[in-house]
Design a protein around this motif. Structure first.
Motif, mmCIF file in Angstrom:
data_model
loop_
_atom_site.group_PDB
_atom_site.id
_atom_site.type_symbol
_atom_site.label_atom_id
_atom_site.label_comp_id
_atom_site.label_asym_id
_atom_site.label_seq_id
_atom_site.Cartn_x
_atom_site.Cartn_y
_atom_site.Cartn_z
ATOM 1 N N ASP A 82 20.639 52.641 -15.570
ATOM 2 C CA ASP A 82 21.060 53.482 -14.841
ATOM 3 C C ASP A 82 20.425 54.253 -13.481
ATOM 4 O O ASP A 82 21.008 55.363 -12.669
ATOM 5 C CB ASP A 82 20.413 55.030 -15.678
ATOM 6 C CG ASP A 82 18.976 55.435 -16.229
ATOM 7 O OD1 ASP A 82 18.143 54.508 -15.697
ATOM 8 O OD2 ASP A 82 18.714 56.452 -15.141
ATOM 9 N N LEU A 83 20.123 53.037 -12.803
ATOM 10 C CA LEU A 83 19.701 53.642 -11.550
ATOM 11 C C LEU A 83 20.525 52.681 -10.500
ATOM 12 O O LEU A 83 21.815 51.560 -10.852
ATOM 13 C CB LEU A 83 18.498 52.486 -10.911
ATOM 14 C CG LEU A 83 17.135 52.807 -12.031
ATOM 15 C CD1 LEU A 83 16.409 52.332 -12.167
ATOM 16 C CD2 LEU A 83 16.633 54.333 -11.761
ATOM 17 N N SER A 84 21.113 53.286 -9.336
ATOM 18 C CA SER A 84 22.085 52.962 -8.377
ATOM 19 C C SER A 84 21.586 51.529 -7.556
ATOM 20 O O SER A 84 19.947 51.509 -7.666
ATOM 21 C CB SER A 84 22.377 54.245 -7.743
ATOM 22 O OG SER A 84 20.969 54.611 -6.699
ATOM 23 N N PRO A 85 22.213 51.119 -7.135
ATOM 24 C CA PRO A 85 22.220 49.591 -6.243
ATOM 25 C C PRO A 85 21.126 50.148 -5.503
ATOM 26 O O PRO A 85 20.463 49.761 -4.911
ATOM 27 C CB PRO A 85 23.335 49.310 -6.085
ATOM 28 C CG PRO A 85 24.253 49.523 -6.870
ATOM 29 C CD PRO A 85 23.691 50.380 -7.982
ATOM 30 N N GLU A 86 21.395 51.014 -4.796
ATOM 31 C CA GLU A 86 21.042 51.751 -3.692
ATOM 32 C C GLU A 86 19.539 52.103 -3.361
ATOM 33 O O GLU A 86 18.706 52.167 -3.051
ATOM 34 C CB GLU A 86 21.697 53.391 -2.992
ATOM 35 C CG GLU A 86 23.048 52.866 -2.938
ATOM 36 C CD GLU A 86 24.327 52.665 -3.467
ATOM 37 O OE1 GLU A 86 25.508 52.147 -3.185
ATOM 38 O OE2 GLU A 86 23.638 53.094 -4.333
ATOM 39 N N PHE A 87 19.278 52.906 -4.664
ATOM 40 C CA PHE A 87 18.056 53.139 -5.487
ATOM 41 C C PHE A 87 17.061 52.096 -5.141
ATOM 42 O O PHE A 87 15.557 51.517 -4.655
ATOM 43 C CB PHE A 87 18.067 54.518 -6.657
ATOM 44 C CG PHE A 87 16.400 54.154 -6.990
ATOM 45 C CD1 PHE A 87 15.891 54.950 -6.041
ATOM 46 C CD2 PHE A 87 15.765 53.321 -8.324
ATOM 47 C CE1 PHE A 87 13.953 55.665 -6.566
ATOM 48 C CE2 PHE A 87 14.681 53.849 -8.257
ATOM 49 C CZ PHE A 87 13.194 54.733 -8.060
ATOM 50 N N ILE A 88 17.133 50.832 -6.222
ATOM 51 C CA ILE A 88 16.212 49.406 -6.464
ATOM 52 C C ILE A 88 16.580 48.652 -5.097
ATOM 53 O O ILE A 88 15.097 48.025 -4.205
ATOM 54 C CB ILE A 88 17.742 48.650 -7.172
ATOM 55 C CG1 ILE A 88 17.734 49.367 -8.409
ATOM 56 C CG2 ILE A 88 17.012 47.398 -7.861
ATOM 57 C CD1 ILE A 88 18.134 49.024 -9.543
ATOM 58 N N ASP A 89 17.372 48.788 -4.045
ATOM 59 C CA ASP A 89 17.324 48.314 -2.495
ATOM 60 C C ASP A 89 16.211 49.488 -1.457
ATOM 61 O O ASP A 89 15.482 47.992 -1.412
ATOM 62 C CB ASP A 89 18.527 48.312 -2.117
ATOM 63 C CG ASP A 89 18.309 47.244 -0.428
ATOM 64 O OD1 ASP A 89 18.829 46.334 -0.780
ATOM 65 O OD2 ASP A 89 18.505 48.211 1.007
ATOM 66 N N ARG A 90 16.150 50.460 -1.844
ATOM 67 C CA ARG A 90 15.408 50.980 -1.416
ATOM 68 C C ARG A 90 13.871 50.808 -1.719
ATOM 69 O O ARG A 90 12.501 50.719 -0.853
ATOM 70 C CB ARG A 90 15.586 52.413 -1.365
ATOM 71 C CG ARG A 90 15.161 53.612 -0.954
ATOM 72 C CD ARG A 90 15.785 54.990 -0.666
ATOM 73 N NE ARG A 90 15.348 55.703 -1.399
ATOM 74 C CZ ARG A 90 16.249 56.723 -2.964
ATOM 75 N NH1 ARG A 90 17.352 55.939 -2.000
ATOM 76 N NH2 ARG A 90 16.398 57.152 -4.103
#
Length: 144
Positions: A82-90
């Motif tokens: 459920d995590l966004s790609p932006e969160f994972i990148d951060r």
């Protein structure tokens, strides 16, 4: 349940009954505020891992968990769908631990740019480049 976290704050939790109660709260609570309060108290690592696995845990709380311990708390966070790609990148761009970098390379929603970044990271183990290459359908030599 917020009282549980407040009760745990003044001293480390050592009583097995209290630890079991906190583990159940960390695993089954659907209230992000309760989970955040609990994550910011002095609880055992096993409770923190349950919080990281809980889908109700907010991104702010997950970032806090990873700041506490990249090695052990990055793995459950990067397994969540459920995590966004932006969160994972951060998160990926703040990692320094080689095990955490490897675990992040398996995050289900990681963007290709994030995967390439992790594969090229100076602290990344060789297996990271192999994992990224496999996920992107490339040969390991073309990842960097």
């Amino acid at each position: 349940m917020t009282a549980i976290a407040q009760h745990a704050a003044p001293r480390p939790v050592e009583d097995p009954h209290d630890v079991q109660m906190l583990l159940r709260t960390a695993e089954f609570s659907v209230d992000p505020a309760v989970l955040d309060d609990l994550a910011r108290t002095d609880v055992p690592g096993e409770v923190l891992r349950k919080i990281a696995h809980n889908s109700a845990t907010s991104e702010d709380t997950m970032e806090h968990l990873i700041e506490l311990d990249q090695r052990w708390l990055t793995f459950p966070v990067t397994r969540r769908h459920d995590l966004s790609p932006e969160f994972i990148d951060r998160i990926a761009r703040r990692l320094t631990d080689r095990n955490a970098i490897f675990h992040a390379s398996s995050a289900p929603n990681a963007a290709p740019e994030t995967l390439r970044y992790l594969a090229a990271h100076p602290s990344a183990p060789k297996a990271t480049a192999e994992t990224v290459a496999q996920r992107l359908g490339m040969t390991p030599l073309s990842v960097a």
